[in-house]
Design an enzyme around this catalytic site. Structure first.
Site, PDB file in Angstrom:
ATOM      1  N   GLU A  41       0.764  -1.211   0.222  1.00  0.00           N
ATOM      2  CA  GLU A  41      -0.099  -0.005   0.117  1.00  0.00           C
ATOM      3  C   GLU A  41       0.781   1.263   0.007  1.00  0.00           C
ATOM      4  O   GLU A  41       1.681   1.637   1.023  1.00  0.00           O
ATOM      5  CB  GLU A  41      -0.923  -0.131   1.047  1.00  0.00           C
ATOM      6  CG  GLU A  41      -1.776   1.356   1.450  1.00  0.00           C
ATOM      7  CD  GLU A  41      -2.604   1.318   2.685  1.00  0.00           C
ATOM      8  OE1 GLU A  41      -2.825   2.527   3.038  1.00  0.00           O
ATOM      9  OE2 GLU A  41      -2.861   0.199   3.337  1.00  0.00           O
ATOM     10  N   ARG A  45       0.595  10.247   0.419  1.00  0.00           N
ATOM     11  CA  ARG A  45       1.175  11.556   1.302  1.00  0.00           C
ATOM     12  C   ARG A  45       2.554  12.193   0.693  1.00  0.00           C
ATOM     13  O   ARG A  45       2.888  13.105   1.377  1.00  0.00           O
ATOM     14  CB  ARG A  45       1.416  10.930   2.608  1.00  0.00           C
ATOM     15  CG  ARG A  45       0.291  10.017   3.353  1.00  0.00           C
ATOM     16  CD  ARG A  45       0.582   9.441   4.689  1.00  0.00           C
ATOM     17  NE  ARG A  45      -0.563   8.806   5.112  1.00  0.00           N
ATOM     18  CZ  ARG A  45      -0.297   8.062   6.403  1.00  0.00           C
ATOM     19  NH1 ARG A  45       0.821   8.379   7.266  1.00  0.00           N
ATOM     20  NH2 ARG A  45      -1.158   7.298   6.963  1.00  0.00           N
ATOM     21  N   THR A  68      -4.354   6.124   1.514  1.00  0.00           N
ATOM     22  CA  THR A  68      -4.841   7.783   1.667  1.00  0.00           C
ATOM     23  C   THR A  68      -5.515   8.438   0.620  1.00  0.00           C
ATOM     24  O   THR A  68      -5.274   9.512   0.372  1.00  0.00           O
ATOM     25  CB  THR A  68      -3.542   8.552   2.144  1.00  0.00           C
ATOM     26  OG1 THR A  68      -2.706   7.846   2.730  1.00  0.00           O
ATOM     27  CG2 THR A  68      -3.718   9.888   2.857  1.00  0.00           C
ATOM     28  N   LYS A 128     -10.970  -1.372   6.380  1.00  0.00           N
ATOM     29  CA  LYS A 128      -9.731  -0.898   7.269  1.00  0.00           C
ATOM     30  C   LYS A 128     -10.416  -0.600   8.485  1.00  0.00           C
ATOM     31  O   LYS A 128     -11.076   0.456   8.529  1.00  0.00           O
ATOM     32  CB  LYS A 128      -8.983  -0.066   6.372  1.00  0.00           C
ATOM     33  CG  LYS A 128      -8.000   0.767   7.014  1.00  0.00           C
ATOM     34  CD  LYS A 128      -7.241   1.547   6.188  1.00  0.00           C
ATOM     35  CE  LYS A 128      -6.252   2.377   6.753  1.00  0.00           C
ATOM     36  NZ  LYS A 128      -5.470   3.293   5.921  1.00  0.00           N
TER      37      LYS A 128
END
Length: 204
Positions: A41, A45, A68, A128
């Site tokens: 993953e 960011r 994200t 998640k």
């Protein structure tokens, strides 16, 4: 396309990666895959994230996703970069519907029963649990799992190599997200592979 359930069952730990330098992408991915962790993953960011996804996707055996993901712009960019699955820290109807329409495996973040029910209404049942420790840890996860027996989780946030086995022992947990596998200073490929091998052996 592989389902999100299949992706979650591929390995007990999904490395959660924050990578600033695209030149580090392939060595990191190769070391993680060699250690037995194929699902990666890449969090959005950093400015390099999309390029990192594209580079890691070239590594044989790697299943590279974007984390994200906050909105449809992120979703579209990640898919264009080659992301094979999408992870978001939360769940909005707009992002959820767009992800489902795209056909990409989608793992949205949830922290409470309301989040779960919104996801179920969209036809989702893999989530998640984030931020796992800050949201109450295992007691909260167990409380959520009880009335939602069809749901399975990937807890992420505050989980360590030492605490991962306890999370993985939960029947509702298919895997955990881990940030401990890759350090922030340079690429130690041998060290990353060793850490990946240890993580890959955590399945209960």
């Amino acid at each position: 396309m592989t389902s999100i359930d299949d992706i979650m069952r591929t390995a007990p730990v999904i490395p959660v990666l924050v990578i600033e330098d695209v030149s580090e992408a392939r060595p990191i991915a190769e070391a993680l895959v060699a250690g037995g962790l194929r699902v990666l993953e890449v969090t959005l960011r950093t400015p390099a994230a999309m390029a990192v996804i594209a580079e890691m996707a070239k590594v044989e055996g790697a299943i590279v996703g974007a984390g994200t993901v906050l909105n449809t712009r992120d979703l579209d960019g990640a898919i264009a970069a080659g992301a094979q699955f999408i992870v978001s820290p939360g769940l909005t109807e707009g992002l959820g519907r767009a992800a489902i329409a795209s056909g990409v495996p989608f793992l949205p973040g949830i922290a409470n029963a309301g989040d779960l029910m919104r996801g179920l209404e969209l036809g989702l049942d893999r989530f998640k649990f984030f931020p796992a420790v800050a949201s109450g840890g295992l007691p909260t996860l167990r409380a959520l799992a009880a009335p939602f027996g069809m749901v399975r989780f990937c807890p992420t946030g505050g989980i360590t190599f030492a605490s991962a086995p306890e999370w993985l022992a939960e029947p509702s947990v298919l895997c955990v997200g881990g940030t401990w596998l890759v350090g922030k200073s340079g690429v130690d490929a041998a060290g990353i592979e060793v850490a990946a091998r240890a993580a890959a052996r955590l399945r209960i």
